[in-house]
Design a protein around this motif. Structure first.
Motif, PDB file in Angstrom:
ATOM      1  N   LEU A   7       1.034  -1.242  -0.144  1.00 17.24           N
ATOM      2  CA  LEU A   7       0.135  -0.036  -0.067  1.00 17.24           C
ATOM      3  C   LEU A   7       0.943   0.964   0.114  1.00 17.24           C
ATOM      4  O   LEU A   7       1.947   1.262   0.971  1.00 17.24           O
ATOM      5  CB  LEU A   7      -0.890   0.115   1.098  1.00 17.24           C
ATOM      6  N   ARG A   9       1.509   5.590  -0.202  1.00 23.81           N
ATOM      7  CA  ARG A   9       0.430   6.858  -0.221  1.00 23.81           C
ATOM      8  C   ARG A   9       0.844   7.726  -0.792  1.00 23.81           C
ATOM      9  O   ARG A   9       2.468   7.330  -1.332  1.00 23.81           O
ATOM     10  CB  ARG A   9       1.072   7.324   1.179  1.00 23.81           C
ATOM     11  N   TRP A  14      -4.264   6.073  -1.388  1.00 20.00           N
ATOM     12  CA  TRP A  14      -3.068   4.543  -1.454  1.00 20.00           C
ATOM     13  C   TRP A  14      -3.260   4.071  -2.431  1.00 20.00           C
ATOM     14  O   TRP A  14      -4.389   4.083  -3.566  1.00 20.00           O
ATOM     15  CB  TRP A  14      -3.812   4.260   0.148  1.00 20.00           C
ATOM     16  N   GLU A  15      -3.058   3.660  -2.962  1.00 20.65           N
ATOM     17  CA  GLU A  15      -2.405   2.884  -4.373  1.00 20.65           C
ATOM     18  C   GLU A  15      -2.387   1.062  -3.898  1.00 20.65           C
ATOM     19  O   GLU A  15      -1.139   0.898  -3.211  1.00 20.65           O
ATOM     20  CB  GLU A  15      -1.450   3.186  -4.924  1.00 20.65           C
ATOM     21  N   ALA A 173      -8.229   3.112   3.037  1.00 18.15           N
ATOM     22  CA  ALA A 173      -7.595   2.792   1.742  1.00 18.15           C
ATOM     23  C   ALA A 173      -8.607   1.245   1.670  1.00 18.15           C
ATOM     24  O   ALA A 173      -7.693   0.293   0.814  1.00 18.15           O
ATOM     25  CB  ALA A 173      -6.479   2.300   1.690  1.00 18.15           C
TER      26      ALA A 173
END
Length: 181
Positions: A7, A9, A14-15, A173
């Motif tokens: 995860l 930031r 979040w990706e 997220a």
């Protein structure tokens, strides 16, 4: 069955990305993997979970040392991925202590007898557990690893089943983590 995800930031939130840990053998390898996923040296969280037995969170912030939390150290110690997280420093051991223990176990059998000595059949002594005995049961590591991101220490310590989803929810997220599950 394991689940592992990164995860990262970003400015936009979040990706998440799922990750394979097949080529990860050390905490350093895992940290490098997290840094590669980082955008502008922002925070990256590595989630590792073994069904409902244990979970771990590794937080990497730029070039700082990784911060680690493991929900159940003794369960993680029985896992190849858990062993990556359970460093000598985290366990409060001298670096290389595990190598010393392994070398001693080669010289002296696990039953406590040297090669050639007769083995006694007294099974009353249950204190002869190998290296796993130095790993405590229960949580270990930095309980404040997610405090500044929205998950207080007390809540982290209470998580058991579906912990990673609850952590992602607290961080905002949940949806992005769910896309990689």
């Amino acid at each position: 069955m394991y689940f592992a995800a990164l995860l990262a930031r970003t400015e936009d939130g979040w990706e998440a990305s799922d990750t394979e840990l097949d080529d990860v053998e050390t905490l350093s390898d895992l940290t490098d993997l997290a840094r590669d996923a980082s955008v502008d040296e922002d925070t990256v969280l590595v989630f590792i979970e073994q069904e409902d037995a244990w979970f771990g969170v590794v937080r990497v912030d730029g070039e700082e040392d990784p911060r680690i939390y493991v929900s159940d150290a003794s369960a993680a110690a029985r896992s190849s991925y858990g062993e990556i997280l359970l460093t000598d420093e985290l366990l409060g051991r001298e670096p290389g202590a595990e190598d010393t223990i392994a070398a001693l176990e080669e010289l002296v059998g696990l039953d406590g007898t040297e090669d050639g000595e007769p083995q006694t059949t007294d099974n009353d002594d249950e204190d002869d557990e190998p290296a796993a005995a130095v790993v405590p049961a229960g949580p270990i590591g930095d309980t404040g690893v997610l405090s500044d991101l929205g998950l207080p220490e007390a809540e982290l310590l209470m998580l058991r089943t579906d912990a990673l989803a609850e952590i992602a929810d607290a961080l905002g997220a949940a949806e992005v983590l769910e896309t990689v599950r």
